[in-house]
Design a protein around this motif. Structure first.
Motif, PDB file in Angstrom:
ATOM      1  N   ASN A 155      12.873 -32.525  -3.209  1.00  0.00           N
ATOM      2  CA  ASN A 155      13.419 -33.919  -3.055  1.00  0.00           C
ATOM      3  C   ASN A 155      12.070 -34.728  -2.979  1.00  0.00           C
ATOM      4  O   ASN A 155      11.299 -34.569  -2.353  1.00  0.00           O
ATOM      5  CB  ASN A 155      14.284 -33.970  -1.767  1.00  0.00           C
ATOM      6  CG  ASN A 155      15.328 -33.202  -1.542  1.00  0.00           C
ATOM      7  OD1 ASN A 155      16.356 -33.395  -2.562  1.00  0.00           O
ATOM      8  ND2 ASN A 155      15.275 -32.033  -1.093  1.00  0.00           N
ATOM      9  N   GLY A 190      13.588 -41.669  -7.643  1.00  0.00           N
ATOM     10  CA  GLY A 190      13.952 -40.367  -7.373  1.00  0.00           C
ATOM     11  C   GLY A 190      13.846 -39.527  -8.512  1.00  0.00           C
ATOM     12  O   GLY A 190      14.011 -39.883  -9.667  1.00  0.00           O
ATOM     13  N   VAL A 216      16.400 -38.864   2.660  1.00  0.00           N
ATOM     14  CA  VAL A 216      15.851 -37.368   3.047  1.00  0.00           C
ATOM     15  C   VAL A 216      16.662 -36.616   3.843  1.00  0.00           C
ATOM     16  O   VAL A 216      16.960 -35.363   3.757  1.00  0.00           O
ATOM     17  CB  VAL A 216      14.293 -37.604   3.444  1.00  0.00           C
ATOM     18  CG1 VAL A 216      13.839 -35.979   3.767  1.00  0.00           C
ATOM     19  CG2 VAL A 216      13.254 -37.813   2.296  1.00  0.00           C
ATOM     20  N   LYS A 219      19.573 -35.270   2.420  1.00  0.00           N
ATOM     21  CA  LYS A 219      19.045 -34.110   1.484  1.00  0.00           C
ATOM     22  C   LYS A 219      19.232 -32.872   2.323  1.00  0.00           C
ATOM     23  O   LYS A 219      19.516 -31.695   2.007  1.00  0.00           O
ATOM     24  CB  LYS A 219      17.985 -34.356   0.506  1.00  0.00           C
ATOM     25  CG  LYS A 219      18.341 -35.450  -0.419  1.00  0.00           C
ATOM     26  CD  LYS A 219      19.334 -34.753  -1.376  1.00  0.00           C
ATOM     27  CE  LYS A 219      19.392 -35.768  -2.487  1.00  0.00           C
ATOM     28  NZ  LYS A 219      20.286 -35.225  -3.557  1.00  0.00           N
ATOM     29  N   TYR A 277      11.151 -30.489   1.257  1.00  0.00           N
ATOM     30  CA  TYR A 277      11.899 -29.418   0.652  1.00  0.00           C
ATOM     31  C   TYR A 277      11.993 -28.508   1.936  1.00  0.00           C
ATOM     32  O   TYR A 277      11.347 -28.231   2.617  1.00  0.00           O
ATOM     33  CB  TYR A 277      11.409 -28.563  -0.459  1.00  0.00           C
ATOM     34  CG  TYR A 277      10.205 -27.757  -0.161  1.00  0.00           C
ATOM     35  CD1 TYR A 277      10.130 -26.437   0.196  1.00  0.00           C
ATOM     36  CD2 TYR A 277       8.724 -28.233  -0.179  1.00  0.00           C
ATOM     37  CE1 TYR A 277       9.033 -25.628   0.462  1.00  0.00           C
ATOM     38  CE2 TYR A 277       7.897 -27.567  -0.121  1.00  0.00           C
ATOM     39  CZ  TYR A 277       7.853 -26.410   0.271  1.00  0.00           C
ATOM     40  OH  TYR A 277       6.614 -25.797   0.344  1.00  0.00           O
TER      41      TYR A 277
END
Length: 280
Positions: A155, A190, A216, A219, A277
């Motif tokens: 991300n 993004g 974030v 996600k 991530y």
């Protein structure tokens, strides 16, 4: 022995690049008749000073197949395999240049070219994990599987301080950029499926940073993560953002790094980004 090569859009602290002997093939940056190699013959301070002096943005160009061929050639006899990890093919021809070079050197050394579908700190984390696995003696197949895992969970979000550089580069029209500046609009950009796009528009710098963190969280939730804070000429804000994410996320590894000039040329000084991530 496996060696890692990347390009200068890779955002990773210099000490880690040196520790794991990760080689970098630079993007070319041209101010008129003057050509510089990103992170080799030009640094961030010089880049932004030159833009201010000239009132225009430089041209950038991806490394050529010959640039990669020469980098691969240097490792013949020094490594068994080269894992060449690069900026998303959806934004640049860098990956394709590396593929062409790999075909030019067939028979001399094994080259595996990997499309990160990312860049910046995302590319940095991929190179770092690959280098650590190679140092530990993991085979190429396992390293590539890990890179595919990271790629699927990556991300990346940026917010810009203003749209001046985007206007100069033609990414937004002058009227649109002026209106956004007057209204204090901060776009959030993004990365999705290897391409960058504006995903939200938020008013005020503070709200844009709050929204970066919120996005974030949406996600990754409570997963343990690796996080990089990437900035362009905003070290104090970047450090404050790093301290915040360390408090609010389950961080395994973090770092702060300057934004690669090949990306900063479109986003400008004051850009802040989060690269995140989940590690499992």
């Amino acid at each position: 022995m496996i060696r890692i090569i990347t390009d200068s859009t890779c955002d990773l602290p210099t000490e880690l690049m040196q520790q794991y002997d990760i080689q970098m093939v630079p993007v070319q940056i041209r101010f008129g008749a003057e050509t510089y190699q990103d992170r080799v013959t030009i640094d961030s301070a010089t880049f932004y000073r030159r833009v201010e002096e000239l009132g225009e943005l430089p041209h950038t160009s991806q490394p050529s197949p010959q640039d990669f061929f020469e980098a691969y050639q240097e490792l013949v006899g020094k490594a068994d395999v080269v894992l060449s990890i690069h900026l998303t093919s959806k934004l640049s021809g860098t990956y394709q240049s590396a593929v062409i070079a790999a075909n030019m050197i067939v028979g001399k050394i094994k080259i595996c070219v990997f499309d990160s579908l990312a860049g910046s700190g995302g590319l940095g984390f991929m190179c770092l994990e690959a280098a650590r696995m190679a140092e530990a003696g993991q085979p190429l197949e396992e390293i590539v599987r890990r890179l595919e895992f990271i790629r699927s969970r990556m991300n990346i979000f940026f917010t810009v301080a203003n749209l001046q550089f985007a206007q100069m580069s033609g990414r937004v029209g002058r009227l649109q950029g002026t209106l956004a500046t007057l209204l204090d609009i901060k776009p959030i950009i993004g990365l999705a499926d290897g391409a960058l796009d504006v995903v939200e528009r938020v008013r005020s710098r503070r709200k844009s940073l709050d929204r970066l963190v919120e996005m974030v969280k949406e996600k990754v939730g409570q997963a343990q993560v690796n996080i990089a804070v990437i900035h362009a000429q905003a070290p104090e804000e970047a450090q404050a953002l790093l301290e915040r994410v360390r408090r609010e996320f389950r961080c395994a590894e973090t770092f702060v790094n300057d934004l690669a000039l090949g990306v900063a040329v479109h986003l400008g000084p004051g850009t802040l980004g989060l690269v995140v991530y989940s590690i499992e």
